[in-house]
Design a protein around this motif. Structure first.
Motif, PDB file in Angstrom:
ATOM      1  N   GLU A 309      46.334  40.121  52.550  1.00  0.00           N
ATOM      2  CA  GLU A 309      45.545  40.047  51.309  1.00  0.00           C
ATOM      3  C   GLU A 309      45.790  41.230  50.386  1.00  0.00           C
ATOM      4  O   GLU A 309      44.868  41.754  49.746  1.00  0.00           O
ATOM      5  CB  GLU A 309      44.054  39.870  51.608  1.00  0.00           C
ATOM      6  N   GLN A 352      38.508  44.280  42.140  1.00  0.00           N
ATOM      7  CA  GLN A 352      38.283  42.828  42.173  1.00  0.00           C
ATOM      8  C   GLN A 352      39.575  42.065  41.895  1.00  0.00           C
ATOM      9  O   GLN A 352      39.865  41.060  42.548  1.00  0.00           O
ATOM     10  CB  GLN A 352      37.223  42.439  41.135  1.00  0.00           C
ATOM     11  N   LEU A 353      40.353  42.546  40.942  1.00  0.00           N
ATOM     12  CA  LEU A 353      41.638  41.904  40.655  1.00  0.00           C
ATOM     13  C   LEU A 353      42.543  41.985  41.880  1.00  0.00           C
ATOM     14  O   LEU A 353      43.207  41.003  42.239  1.00  0.00           O
ATOM     15  CB  LEU A 353      42.305  42.567  39.453  1.00  0.00           C
ATOM     16  N   ARG A 355      41.688  42.191  45.021  1.00  0.00           N
ATOM     17  CA  ARG A 355      41.198  41.275  46.056  1.00  0.00           C
ATOM     18  C   ARG A 355      41.533  39.827  45.714  1.00  0.00           C
ATOM     19  O   ARG A 355      41.944  39.045  46.583  1.00  0.00           O
ATOM     20  CB  ARG A 355      39.679  41.438  46.225  1.00  0.00           C
ATOM     21  N   THR A 356      41.359  39.463  44.446  1.00  0.00           N
ATOM     22  CA  THR A 356      41.624  38.076  44.032  1.00  0.00           C
ATOM     23  C   THR A 356      43.094  37.722  44.211  1.00  0.00           C
ATOM     24  O   THR A 356      43.438  36.668  44.769  1.00  0.00           O
ATOM     25  CB  THR A 356      41.201  37.874  42.569  1.00  0.00           C
ATOM     26  N   ARG A 359      43.933  37.452  47.979  1.00  0.00           N
ATOM     27  CA  ARG A 359      43.418  36.214  48.603  1.00  0.00           C
ATOM     28  C   ARG A 359      44.234  35.004  48.177  1.00  0.00           C
ATOM     29  O   ARG A 359      44.545  34.130  48.998  1.00  0.00           O
ATOM     30  CB  ARG A 359      41.942  36.009  48.241  1.00  0.00           C
ATOM     31  N   GLN A 360      44.592  34.945  46.905  1.00  0.00           N
ATOM     32  CA  GLN A 360      45.389  33.811  46.427  1.00  0.00           C
ATOM     33  C   GLN A 360      46.780  33.811  47.058  1.00  0.00           C
ATOM     34  O   GLN A 360      47.333  32.753  47.376  1.00  0.00           O
ATOM     35  CB  GLN A 360      45.473  33.847  44.895  1.00  0.00           C
TER      36      GLN A 360
END
Length: 398
Positions: A309, A352-353, A355-356, A359-360
């Motif tokens: 991730e 946050q970016l 993590r996003t 995850r994607q």
């Protein structure tokens, strides 16, 4: 099926992408019930190709490995032809074959393969760049499936490469951009499909353990791979040092690998060796992974980082790595320094970016490159290509 995998070198310590792919495919195909053996040379070093391992039957784990002596080379002739290829001179077919013959080949492997080719349902040969691959194809074109691992480079424009891309029984590409690239070199491709490499989800990771064991900083940009000019490592070093100077940041660069690129002994840059059991925990501890190479047919380290991730930065001029970032929404890209700076600024500003994107990326790998998905594509292709009735093709003159 009974399968042979031909690769120029293989030990359990070699970490080159093609070698890893060959070993992983052999392991997984054996696991699901196929009969597989690897045919390779006694060489280990990919610069000298000197024979250092004994010939004969060996094993890597449960994988049978048949080793054959690599032929003696005329290094002067090889260097002369190599220079001509890099300078984009047009070589005759005889000169191209001479270049291959003085790279890495094994007459003993070819002779044994000629005797035993009919005992295999298919022969998988990789990567395109080496004589072991071409002469396996030339020995048994109707049984050989080439896994090119193709890059946009001078070697890919050789006539013998176009011949192999058009004449093999099948082609297995690692990505769609690689397949599109092949069409630039051979408009009439052999039957082909995109297969790629497979990955298992990592087990539990412990980023804090990795920090303690390897004294990792809180924020660091990670590079994993060979430290070579061909991997664009000098550009990464240049951009990182410029970024650190302009931003006055404490961001570090951790280089996980070895090679011939020299870098300044400056604060913030560190070359690291690890116990590979901790690999995924090191990925998890990283802030961002950078894969700056322009020439990739597939990037194993990107998939590993996404499974942990982590967001990724790639070079915009690599169709494969940029394409995977676009497909997954798991990374960003740059071509010139101001873009590198802007991309890194965005990622460092927003947890946050990060993590996003991470995850994607993980969801993309689990969907497209799980082992069940990869093996399904591979088995479907082999069944299709080898169940068709087709007149045997004679071995090519080499």
């Amino acid at each position: 099926m009974k399968l042979a995998i031909v690769v120029p070198r293989l030990t359990d310590e070699i970490v080159g992408g093609a070698e890893l792919l060959a070993l992983w495919l052999a392991q997984r195909l054996l696991k699901v019930g196929h009969h597989v053996e690897v045919l390779t040379t006694c060489a280990v070093d990919h610069y000298t190709w000197k024979n250092v391992l004994p010939p004969g039957l060996d094993r890597i784990g449960n994988v049978p490995v048949r080793r054959y002596p690599a032929d003696k080379r005329d290094i002067g002739m090889f260097a002369q032809l190599e220079h001509a290829i890099q300078a984009q001179y047009t070589l005759s077919r005889e000169e191209e074959l001479l270049w291959l013959r003085n790279g890495v080949v094994s007459s003993a492997l070819e002779a044994d393969l000629a005797k035993r080719a009919s005992s295999y349902d298919a022969i998988l040969a990789l990567p395109y760049l080496f004589g072991t691959t071409y002469f396996a194809y030339a020995t048994a074109p109707d049984r050989t499936v080439v896994i090119p691992c193709l890059h946009d480079e001078a070697y890919a424009r050789l006539g013998v490469v176009a011949e192999m891309l058009g004449g093999a029984r099948g082609l297995m590409f690692n990505s769609a951009p690689e397949a599109e690239l092949a069409l630039r070199f051979q408009r009439s491709l052999a039957p082909s499909t995109v297969v790629g490499a497979g990955f298992d989800p990592p087990g539990p990771t412990d980023s804090e353990l990795a920090r303690r064991l390897y004294d990792l900083p809180e924020l660091f940009l990670l590079y994993v791979g060979r430290l070579e000019g061909g991997k664009n490592v000098p550009l990464l070093l240049e951009n990182f040092l410029r970024y650190r100077e302009r931003r006055g940041t404490e961001l570090s660069l951790v280089l996980l690998g070895s090679g011939d690129v020299k870098f300044p002994a400056k604060r913030g840059i560190r070359q690291l060796q690890i116990d590979w059991r901790h690999r995924d925990s090191v990925y998890a501890a990283a802030t961002v992974l950078c894969q700056p190479s322009r020439m990739e047919s597939f990037s194993i380290v990107m998939m590993q980082a996404w499974l942990a991730e982590r967001p990724i930065i790639v070079h915009a001029e690599s169709p494969v790595t940029r394409g995977h970032c676009e497909q997954s929404n798991g990374g960003l890209w740059f071509s010139i320094y101001p873009e590198f700076e802007e991309v890194l600024d965005r990622l460092l500003r927003s947890a946050q970016l990060r993590r996003t994107l991470g995850r994607q990326g993980r969801e993309f790998v689990l969907r497209e490159y799980s082992w069940p998905a990869v093996l399904s594509r591979l088995e479907t292709a082999l069944s299709s290509w080898f169940e068709r009735s087709r007149e045997p093709v004679p071995a090519l003159k080499s």
